[in-house]
Design a protein around this motif. Structure first.
Motif, PDB file in Angstrom:
ATOM      1  N   LEU B  52       0.813  -1.211   0.000  1.00 41.80           N
ATOM      2  CA  LEU B  52       0.000   0.000   0.000  1.00 41.80           C
ATOM      3  C   LEU B  52       0.848   1.262   0.000  1.00 41.80           C
ATOM      4  O   LEU B  52       0.371   2.348   0.308  1.00 41.80           O
ATOM      5  CB  LEU B  52      -0.920   0.005   1.224  1.00 41.80           C
ATOM      6  CG  LEU B  52      -2.054  -0.996   1.174  1.00 41.80           C
ATOM      7  CD1 LEU B  52      -2.759  -1.068   2.513  1.00 41.80           C
ATOM      8  CD2 LEU B  52      -3.053  -0.599   0.106  1.00 41.80           C
ATOM      9  N   ALA B 111     -18.104  -7.046   5.068  1.00 41.33           N
ATOM     10  CA  ALA B 111     -17.386  -7.371   3.828  1.00 41.33           C
ATOM     11  C   ALA B 111     -18.239  -7.038   2.608  1.00 41.33           C
ATOM     12  O   ALA B 111     -17.764  -6.444   1.638  1.00 41.33           O
ATOM     13  CB  ALA B 111     -16.993  -8.846   3.835  1.00 41.33           C
ATOM     14  N   ALA B 113     -20.765  -4.906   2.454  1.00 38.87           N
ATOM     15  CA  ALA B 113     -20.942  -3.456   2.345  1.00 38.87           C
ATOM     16  C   ALA B 113     -19.713  -2.807   1.735  1.00 38.87           C
ATOM     17  O   ALA B 113     -19.809  -1.944   0.862  1.00 38.87           O
ATOM     18  CB  ALA B 113     -21.219  -2.858   3.725  1.00 38.87           C
ATOM     19  N   VAL B 114     -18.569  -3.279   2.171  1.00 36.14           N
ATOM     20  CA  VAL B 114     -17.322  -2.690   1.704  1.00 36.14           C
ATOM     21  C   VAL B 114     -17.110  -2.966   0.218  1.00 36.14           C
ATOM     22  O   VAL B 114     -16.702  -2.098  -0.545  1.00 36.14           O
ATOM     23  CB  VAL B 114     -16.165  -3.260   2.573  1.00 36.14           C
ATOM     24  CG1 VAL B 114     -14.936  -3.499   1.757  1.00 36.14           C
ATOM     25  CG2 VAL B 114     -15.882  -2.344   3.717  1.00 36.14           C
ATOM     26  N   VAL B 115     -17.408  -4.187  -0.206  1.00 37.15           N
ATOM     27  CA  VAL B 115     -17.223  -4.537  -1.620  1.00 37.15           C
ATOM     28  C   VAL B 115     -18.140  -3.696  -2.495  1.00 37.15           C
ATOM     29  O   VAL B 115     -17.744  -3.191  -3.540  1.00 37.15           O
ATOM     30  CB  VAL B 115     -17.483  -6.049  -1.836  1.00 37.15           C
ATOM     31  CG1 VAL B 115     -17.612  -6.355  -3.299  1.00 37.15           C
ATOM     32  CG2 VAL B 115     -16.364  -6.865  -1.213  1.00 37.15           C
ATOM     33  N   VAL B 117     -19.534  -0.742  -1.827  1.00 41.23           N
ATOM     34  CA  VAL B 117     -19.253   0.690  -1.826  1.00 41.23           C
ATOM     35  C   VAL B 117     -18.027   1.038  -2.650  1.00 41.23           C
ATOM     36  O   VAL B 117     -17.947   2.105  -3.247  1.00 41.23           O
ATOM     37  CB  VAL B 117     -19.074   1.185  -0.366  1.00 41.23           C
ATOM     38  CG1 VAL B 117     -18.463   2.566  -0.333  1.00 41.23           C
ATOM     39  CG2 VAL B 117     -20.403   1.193   0.341  1.00 41.23           C
ATOM     40  N   THR B 118     -17.044   0.130  -2.687  1.00 42.16           N
ATOM     41  CA  THR B 118     -15.803   0.503  -3.353  1.00 42.16           C
ATOM     42  C   THR B 118     -15.707  -0.022  -4.774  1.00 42.16           C
ATOM     43  O   THR B 118     -14.624  -0.182  -5.302  1.00 42.16           O
ATOM     44  CB  THR B 118     -14.599  -0.020  -2.555  1.00 42.16           C
ATOM     45  OG1 THR B 118     -14.722  -1.443  -2.426  1.00 42.16           O
ATOM     46  CG2 THR B 118     -14.548   0.606  -1.191  1.00 42.16           C
ATOM     47  N   GLU B 121     -13.426   1.870  -7.834  1.00 44.39           N
ATOM     48  CA  GLU B 121     -12.572   2.981  -7.413  1.00 44.39           C
ATOM     49  C   GLU B 121     -11.165   2.737  -7.920  1.00 44.39           C
ATOM     50  O   GLU B 121     -10.650   1.627  -7.811  1.00 44.39           O
ATOM     51  CB  GLU B 121     -12.534   3.049  -5.879  1.00 44.39           C
ATOM     52  CG  GLU B 121     -13.795   3.581  -5.279  1.00 44.39           C
ATOM     53  CD  GLU B 121     -13.498   4.543  -4.153  1.00 44.39           C
ATOM     54  OE1 GLU B 121     -14.387   4.774  -3.347  1.00 44.39           O
ATOM     55  OE2 GLU B 121     -12.371   5.052  -4.088  1.00 44.39           O
ATOM     56  N   PRO B 123      -7.086   3.755  -7.811  1.00 42.48           N
ATOM     57  CA  PRO B 123      -6.130   4.416  -6.922  1.00 42.48           C
ATOM     58  C   PRO B 123      -5.475   5.600  -7.592  1.00 42.48           C
ATOM     59  O   PRO B 123      -5.428   5.686  -8.801  1.00 42.48           O
ATOM     60  CB  PRO B 123      -5.107   3.323  -6.630  1.00 42.48           C
ATOM     61  CG  PRO B 123      -5.168   2.433  -7.809  1.00 42.48           C
ATOM     62  CD  PRO B 123      -6.578   2.474  -8.302  1.00 42.48           C
ATOM     63  N   VAL B 124      -4.999   6.484  -6.755  1.00 42.70           N
ATOM     64  CA  VAL B 124      -4.292   7.658  -7.250  1.00 42.70           C
ATOM     65  C   VAL B 124      -2.955   7.230  -7.847  1.00 42.70           C
ATOM     66  O   VAL B 124      -2.294   6.339  -7.337  1.00 42.70           O
ATOM     67  CB  VAL B 124      -4.089   8.624  -6.068  1.00 42.70           C
ATOM     68  CG1 VAL B 124      -2.933   9.551  -6.322  1.00 42.70           C
ATOM     69  CG2 VAL B 124      -5.356   9.386  -5.791  1.00 42.70           C
ATOM     70  N   LEU B 126       0.611   7.445  -8.073  1.00 39.36           N
ATOM     71  CA  LEU B 126       1.604   8.041  -7.179  1.00 39.36           C
ATOM     72  C   LEU B 126       2.765   8.697  -7.895  1.00 39.36           C
ATOM     73  O   LEU B 126       3.485   9.482  -7.309  1.00 39.36           O
ATOM     74  CB  LEU B 126       2.158   6.981  -6.213  1.00 39.36           C
ATOM     75  CG  LEU B 126       1.206   6.576  -5.092  1.00 39.36           C
ATOM     76  CD1 LEU B 126       1.946   5.742  -4.080  1.00 39.36           C
ATOM     77  CD2 LEU B 126       0.634   7.800  -4.417  1.00 39.36           C
TER      78      LEU B 126
END
Lengths: 102, 178, 497
Positions: B52, B111, B113-115, B117-118, B121, B123-124, B126
């Motif tokens: 990460l 688990a 809910a998280v799946v 909602v995301t 998405e 990632p930025v 870097l």
């Protein structure tokens, strides 16, 4: 890390958290209960960092830093109390430590 | 199946495996074995942190958690000379069954809910402007002395009083100068 | 939003407390100054200085100031809650000075812990950022675990404290996980960002779960059902002055944090998402309140240990206070009405006086007679008239009988609820009244034992000059505020202008 979706990291965080929570509730040995507590906090840290990586927000890294410090302090006090209880009971079994009723 | 995904699965499974070994009675009977399983789990979580891009936190995980906290646990286990837990049986009170069940339910709900909602998405990136040095000492250090200065100072006071408190609670009755 | 330098002016009382901690630890390091008197004097002086400063208006802005890069808020609410925490801490040190439950060797450390704990509580009331909330909660929590385990030679004390740590830390962990989820939704740890998400596109479903997790963690601190199990054991195992401290200060801090959280998230909010969340939370908190009151009062009925009885009474009072918190729907919308929240503060101040007073009497009885069983209070009316009379005043105030301040406090809470108007709140008020009625039985039992029962032990129970003075100082407001509650209502007005 484009290969791994965010949800994977978060499910890992939830898994660690839940396993830790079950451990705290279930285990009789006070030391293992404290270890499970550390697992819970690890799960939280993974969640924080996963969200932070996806937004590019470095602040959350500092937040995790502080959470780690707090967890360490908590464990220190918890272990001190385990030692204090051991002096009385000669054991760290939480189920045996039930002198109080009502 | 990219290499990154494989590495993630390996580390995740090892981390969760270590966690399970700490908690489940058949494995975690001996507190020393539980401590070692936890150490394994911490190590692989540090690996996840590196995935990460949180490099400073990953190093701190090794130094603080695996290094200091686990040493403390092993020290206490050795000091108290704890043996394997008595094989009196797992003593499954209704409360504990409820706890495990609730844990499983909580896990599934979170688990899912998280799946949901995301979804989708991304990632930025870097390597882009303004994000280089993410997760390194400079970035985190800057945050700690500007935005998070008050929590930082409060944490240092917390560590002081926690040490004093731990000594206060654990010292013997006779003697013990303050 | 103020930067770090300019914000220092808003945490001067906390700074004074920090200096007090250092001073007490320094004095405790040298043999000549390591006496009970010197250490207590140092602790009390520090608390009194912070108290005087706050009362004089130091760090008390007229409006709301966001300080330390948005980590804390400084407003009237923080200032008035500071008064509560400081007064409790100060009185606790006085109680502990005269109690033989706290060893002289531990006295300096204990005083430092209490001062640090009060400092943490001030930050709990002021926190405006998720990380700061967690940190302040843990700060107060860790110090509470230490204070709970102070009686090292008592096995029950160590056992209660250890269980307190494990489950307390676990509940904080749950709260922290919820905070991490909210951070994920909002992109920033400040509550303003979370509120923006709420206004923008609502919370379902992850945000709602996260908020419930945070409230679960807070519920443990406030000893609300079903997280109240630790309370009786910890209260019974700790030295009585510390129990007195626990029953008022951390509880008040927990309520301050909850009120702050509700205000920052839902205060004056517009829109459907906020409204539905607010109503849902009100029902949830109302149900918890009913459960907490009932469990607390029913369990208290069968207690023989007065300390344990007061612990369950403390749980029940958390239930009454939660009624005030449940008035969330009133603070939403364009013209927020904070009556319910103000009633919570009002009751907390009155609770401070009556509860600390009751515990001081128990402290003296334990010190003189060695037991906190109800039977130890027999014929206290004859043996120590002053203690018995003020105890009766405190107990009747805890029930909520007029003309005591307890009645005024309950009246304000019920008024705030009933003016909500909906059926749910009428039921809530009904349960509250029924519970107050039930509580009469166990409080009155102690009064009856004190004045009507004969005791084989006819020794007088001298209270001591210092304790007598403090008892009178605590008893006066307990009656005064029942009649002349205007000034206190004005003070409560500072809670969320």
């Amino acid at each position: 890390m484009t290969g791994v979706p965010l949800s994977h990291f978060l499910v890992l965080a939830v898994a660690l958290f839940t396993i830790g929570a079950v451990g705290v509730v279930t285990r009789r040995n006070a030391l293992v209960a404290l270890m499970s507590l550390e697992l819970m906090l690890n799960g939280v840290n993974v969640a924080f960092l996963a969200f932070a990586r996806w937004r590019g927000d470095a602040l959350a890294n500092a937040a995790v830093f502080i959470v780690m410090a707090v967890a360490a302090a908590e464990v220190a006090v918890g272990l001190a109390l385990v030692i204090a209880l051991f002096r009385h009971n000669r054991s760290v079994d939480l189920d045996e430590a039930t002198r109080m009723k009502g | 199946m990219t290499a990154e995904l494989l590495i993630f699965y390996f580390m995740a499974i090892m981390a969760v495996g270590g966690a399970v070994c700490v908690v489940l009675p058949p494995f975690g009977r001996n507190p020393l074995h539980a401590a070692l399983a936890l150490l394994v789990s911490f190590f692989f979580v540090a690996g996840i942190f590196v995935m990460l891009s949180a490099h400073l936190v990953a190093v701190l995980q090794i130094l603080v958690y695996a290094g200091a906290v686990m040493v403390l646990f092993v020290f206490v286990v050795m000091l108290l000379n704890l043996k394997k837990d008595e094989l009196k049986g797992a003593r499954w009170t209704p409360w504990k069954v409820f706890g495990v069940g609730a844990g499983l339910v909580m896990f599934t709900k979170l688990a899912l809910a998280v799946v949901v909602v995301t979804e989708g998405e991304t990632p930025v990136n870097l390597a882009a402007e303004g994000f280089t040095g993410y997760g390194g000492i400079h970035d985190v250090g800057a945050a700690l002395v500007t935005t998070y200065l008050l929590p930082f100072e409060l944490t240092s006071i917390l560590l002081l009083v926690a040490i004093i408190g731990a000594v206060l609670v654990a010292r013997r009755q006779t003697g013990g100068a303050s | 939003m103020l930067g770090n330098g300019a914000s220092l002016a808003y945490v001067i009382p906390e700074g004074i407390l920090g200096v007090t901690v250092a001073l007490v630890m320094a004095l405790g390091s040298f043999k000549p100054t390591r006496t009970r008197g010197v250490l207590a004097a140092a602790g009390i002086a520090g608390m009194a200085a912070a108290l005087a400063a706050t009362a004089a208006g130091v760090s008390w802005p007229d409006g709301t100031v966001l300080a330390f890069h948005g980590n804390i808020v400084s407003d009237g609410m923080v200032a008035v809650f500071r008064l509560v925490f400081l007064l409790t801490g100060l009185l606790t040190i006085v109680f502990a000075y005269g109690s033989d439950e706290v060893d002289t060797r531990d006295f300096g450390d204990m005083t430092a812990m209490i001062a640090a704990s009060v400092m943490g509580m001030c930050f709990m009331a002021a926190a405006a950022d998720l990380l700061m909330m967690y940190l302040a909660m843990e700060f107060v929590g860790i110090l509470s675990y230490v204070l709970a385990g102070l009686k090292r030679e008592d096995q029950r004390s160590s056992e209660a404290a250890l269980k307190y740590v494990i489950f307390g830390a676990a509940s904080s962990g749950v709260a922290l996980f919820g905070m991490s989820l909210l951070y994920g939704i909002a992109g920033d740890t400040s509550l303003a960002a979370v509120r923006a998400v709420l206004v923008g596109h609502g919370f379902e479903p992850l945000g709602l779960m996260a908020l419930v997790m945070i409230l679960a963690g807070l519920g443990y601190k406030m000893a609300a059902v079903p997280f109240h199990m630790w309370c009786p054991d910890v209260y019974q195992g700790a030295p009585t002055p510390i129990t007195a401290f626990f029953s008022v200060a951390p509880k008040a801090a927990g309520f301050a944090l909850t009120l702050r959280l509700m205000d920052l998230l839902l205060g004056g909010i517009d829109g459907d998402a906020g409204a539905s969340l607010g109503h849902g939370l009100a029902v949830l908190i109302g149900l918890v309140s009913m459960a907490t009151m009932t469990v607390g009062n029913l369990s208290a009925l069968k207690q023989t240990s007065v300390k344990r009885l007061l612990a369950y009474s403390s749980i029940a009072h958390a239930g009454y206070l939660l009624m005030g918190v449940a008035t969330i729907p009133a603070i939403m919308g364009p013209s927020p009405d904070y009556t319910g929240f103000r009633a919570v503060f009002f009751y907390l101040v009155i609770y401070l006086f009556m509860n600390l007073g009751a515990f001081l009497v128990v402290t003296r009885v334990v010190t003189r007679l060695g037991s906190d069983d109800v039977s130890a209070f027999r014929s206290l009316g004859r043996r120590s008239p002053l203690a018995a009379v003020v105890m009766a005043i405190f107990l009747f105030s805890l029930v909520g009988l007029p003309p005591t301040a307890g009645f005024a406090g309950k009246f304000y809470l019920f008024y705030a609820i009933l003016s909500q108007g909906s059926a749910f709140f009428y039921i809530l008020a009904l349960v509250g009244v029924a519970n107050s009625f039930i509580s009469l039985f166990y409080y009155a039992r102690i009064v009856r034992v004190m004045f009507l029962d004969k005791s084989p032990d006819t020794r007088p129970v001298p209270v001591g000059a210092l304790a007598a003075v403090v008892l009178v100082i605590l008893a006066i407001p307990t009656i005064l505020f029942g009649i002349w509650f205007g000034p206190l209502v004005d003070l409560a007005g500072w809670v969320f202008i």
